[in-house]
Design an enzyme around this catalytic site. Structure first.
Site, mmCIF file in Angstrom:
data_model
loop_
_atom_site.group_PDB
_atom_site.id
_atom_site.type_symbol
_atom_site.label_atom_id
_atom_site.label_comp_id
_atom_site.label_asym_id
_atom_site.label_seq_id
_atom_site.Cartn_x
_atom_site.Cartn_y
_atom_site.Cartn_z
ATOM 1 N N LYS A 170 63.963 76.954 3.151
ATOM 2 C CA LYS A 170 64.688 76.859 4.173
ATOM 3 C C LYS A 170 64.924 75.061 4.433
ATOM 4 C CE LYS A 170 64.219 76.496 8.874
ATOM 5 N NZ LYS A 170 65.437 75.635 9.199
ATOM 6 N N GLY A 223 56.825 69.100 9.258
ATOM 7 C CA GLY A 223 57.672 69.123 10.497
ATOM 8 C C GLY A 223 56.796 68.668 11.672
ATOM 9 N N SER A 224 56.932 69.189 12.701
ATOM 10 C CA SER A 224 56.312 68.902 13.854
ATOM 11 C C SER A 224 54.955 69.462 13.849
ATOM 12 C CB SER A 224 56.936 68.868 15.204
ATOM 13 O OG SER A 224 57.090 70.411 15.489
ATOM 14 N N GLY A 228 54.187 73.386 13.198
ATOM 15 C CA GLY A 228 53.018 73.653 12.260
ATOM 16 C C GLY A 228 51.902 74.649 12.768
ATOM 17 N N GLU A 245 52.210 69.658 6.868
ATOM 18 C CA GLU A 245 52.290 68.149 7.074
ATOM 19 C C GLU A 245 53.016 68.020 8.365
ATOM 20 O OE1 GLU A 245 50.944 65.734 5.675
ATOM 21 O OE2 GLU A 245 50.170 67.003 3.953
ATOM 22 N N CYS A 279 56.912 60.056 8.836
ATOM 23 C CA CYS A 279 55.883 60.681 9.364
ATOM 24 C C CYS A 279 54.496 59.663 9.072
ATOM 25 C CB CYS A 279 55.294 61.896 9.103
ATOM 26 S SG CYS A 279 55.265 62.093 7.266
ATOM 27 N N GLN A 326 67.448 63.209 19.133
ATOM 28 C CA GLN A 326 66.410 62.458 18.871
ATOM 29 C C GLN A 326 66.383 60.781 19.370
ATOM 30 O OE1 GLN A 326 63.263 62.963 16.382
ATOM 31 N NE2 GLN A 326 62.767 60.999 17.435
ATOM 32 N N GLU A 378 53.754 61.082 18.958
ATOM 33 C CA GLU A 378 54.638 60.688 17.869
ATOM 34 C C GLU A 378 56.160 60.524 18.299
ATOM 35 O OE1 GLU A 378 55.721 63.448 14.207
ATOM 36 O OE2 GLU A 378 55.134 61.539 12.964
HETATM 37 C C1 UN1 Z 1 56.738 58.162 2.491
HETATM 38 O O1 UN1 Z 1 56.408 57.177 3.359
HETATM 39 O O2 UN1 Z 1 57.008 57.581 1.544
HETATM 40 O O3 UN1 Z 1 57.817 63.387 6.553
HETATM 41 C C2 UN1 Z 1 56.898 59.558 2.588
HETATM 42 C C3 UN1 Z 1 57.464 62.372 6.128
HETATM 43 C C4 UN1 Z 1 56.489 62.362 5.025
HETATM 44 C C5 UN1 Z 1 57.004 61.738 3.861
HETATM 45 C C6 UN1 Z 1 56.661 60.215 3.782
HETATM 46 N N1 UN1 Z 1 56.114 63.547 4.644
HETATM 47 O O4 UN1 Z 1 57.933 61.240 6.409
#
Ligand code: UN1
Length: 476
Positions: A170, A223-224, A228, A245, A279, A326, A378
């Site tokens: 997805k 995602g967030s 998560g 993540e 992220c 955003q 964040e």
């Molecule tokens: C990076 O900084 O090269 O969602 C990758 C994100 C991370 C990937 C960052 N999972 O921003």
């Protein structure tokens, strides 16, 4: 309309969703079929039906498919990069770089398919041997975010297929174009029917269908934090494997002895490139007091000269924010930071260009403290805050004073401080004299505390999540 892929068939639905260019909202890239519950369940069924046979497929077949896909991605990087920049808004060189990363990830896992090894040990019992092998987990649900429309799907799908899993993918609703192109490439590279299924659609329908379905053996999510946590909670009753993540609030420490050019570059790139929508972005810049004013002055000047505009224009350095929601969130956080005592040193304004896009001038906020919301939550935009600290010890303490723990950076010419920081910072990735964002594709990626949950992604470490260990005993 671009269709879904279910059980090896391209499937259209009655509803098509527009893919809008955030640099120019009059530019509609295409219509993408939206899956409902029925299509999501059909995709899970197809992945379930294909799992046994694909799980027993040999390394040559998996290698060949991953290699062909990687080669096609690299051969088409200019075209795919343009599509990516158009739908997500990062500038063209960054978008082409991301496509290159995705292609290289497929080449890496093509090789890994041939290298999957186990262990053979003598048993503690005479005449018995022990084999330790890795097997596929089964059906993997992949839920991807919008900020890396091809690299993140690549670093989840490539290891999933490499280790013999089937996939229900997805993509994020905002960026179906790169996801569709990637799946089309894999489909033509020879992925058997049902092994890779593409279901575009809203999280509350398609994502929820995956969460609710006991046939989904594992979910890899980026995602967030809030979403998560929902993935983890919904997976617990099934004891399903999850990999999450979930963002960061990454510190960049600048010490008195830093090379000023290096430090300014790290802050500029880490905080604002890719519109700060990473992220791994350096959203908290922690500066010791003797270098503080000079560093902030240099950084503020550099920030104000960044050229913001249409992602496909040659002279643009910072593309638009991804969408109106955003953009509002970014502006709200700038406001909150100012109300809590922060000083807006540069940017932070909605700006207009000759196309109708979501342009925001990169914002640098100084004189902030660790307890302010701007340093705890964040933002996910071109917004960074600066904290002034007395010395290295205070910097380390502030760097770790966060619920997140993805990436952490330090700019210093001192071996003593860089080594100490590598040891003591509470982050999954540490960067010395490098931006906190921008990672290699062949080594583990992930964090600790509220940033990540479950096994690492990428590199050889990806096998931890995408395989299950089997221990077999044989009496001779
Ligand atoms: C990076 O900084 O090269 O969602 C990758 C994100 C991370 C990937 C960052 N999972 O921003």
């Amino acid at each position: 309309m671009k269709p879904l892929l279910i059980g090896g068939e391209w499937v259209t639905t009655s509803r098509g969703v527009e893919n809008v260019n955030p640099s120019d909202t009059s530019d509609i890239i295409d219509l993408y079929a939206e899956a409902g519950l029925a299509e999501a369940e059909a995709a899970i069924t197809a992945a379930t039906d294909a799992a046994f046979e694909w799980g027993l497929s040999g390394p040559q077949q998996r290698h060949d498919i991953l290699l062909a896909a990687g080669n096609e991605i690299l051969a088409r990087k200019a075209e795919l990069g343009e599509l990516l920049a158009r739908e997500e808004g990062k500038v063209l060189p960054e978008a082409i770089g991301e496509v290159t990363r995705a292609g290289n990830i497929f080449l890496f896992f093509a090789g890994e398919a041939l290298r999957l090894a186990g262990d053979i040990l003598p048993s503690v019992r005479p005449g018995v041997s022990v084999e330790i092998t890795r097997e596929p987990v089964g059906v993997v649900g992949i839920i991807a975010p919008w900020n890396f429309p091809i690299a993140i799907p690549a670093w989840k799908i490539a290891p999933a297929l490499c280790y013999g899993n089937t996939v229900v993918f997805k993509p994020a609703e905002l960026v179906p174009g790169s996801a569709w192109a990637l799946v089309d490439i894999l489909h033509r590279a020879g992925v058997p029917p049902g092994v890779l299924n593409l279901v575009m659609g809203p999280g509350r329908v398609v994502g929820q269908a995956m969460l609710n379905d006991a046939r989904v053996d594992a979910i890899s999510f980026t995602g967030s934090q809030a979403t998560g946590a929902r993935v983890a909670e919904a997976s617990l009753p099934f004891l399903r494997k999850v990999q999450l993540e979930m963002g960061g609030k990454n510190p960049l420490v600048v010490l008195d002895d830093a090379d000023l050019d290096v430090a300014v570059h790290c802050a500029l790139d880490g905080a604002f490139y890719s519109t700060g929508q990473r992220c791994t972005a350096s959203s908290r810049i922690i500066v010791t007091e003797r270098i503080h004013d000079q560093f902030v002055g240099r950084l503020a000047d550099a920030v104000s000269t960044l050229r913001v505009g249409h992602a496909l224009r040659n002279d643009t350095q910072i593309g638009p924010v991804v969408d109106a929601t955003q953009l509002q969130q970014d502006m709200d956080y700038i406001d909150i930071a100012r109300r809590q005592g922060g000083v807006l040193r540069a940017g932070g304004e909605r700006i207009t260009r000759d196309t109708d896009g979501y342009f925001l001038s990169p914002a640098l906020i100084t004189e902030t403290g660790s307890d302010m919301r701007i340093n705890r939550e964040e933002v996910f935009g071109p917004v960074a805050s600066v904290m002034r600290v007395r010395d290295y010890d205070a910097a380390l303490q502030q760097a770790n004073d966060t619920p997140f723990g993805l990436s952490a950076g330090i700019c210093t010419t001192s071996l003593k401080y860089s080594n100490d920081f590598k040891r003591k910072c509470e982050a999954g990735m540490v960067m010395v004299n490098l931006p906190t964002a921008g990672v290699d594709y062949h080594v583990p990626f992930g964090g600790r505390k509220g940033s990540s949950y479950g096994a690492r992604e990428q590199g050889r470490y990806a096998a931890e999540f995408y395989t299950i260990v089997k221990t077999s005993y044989t009496a001779a």
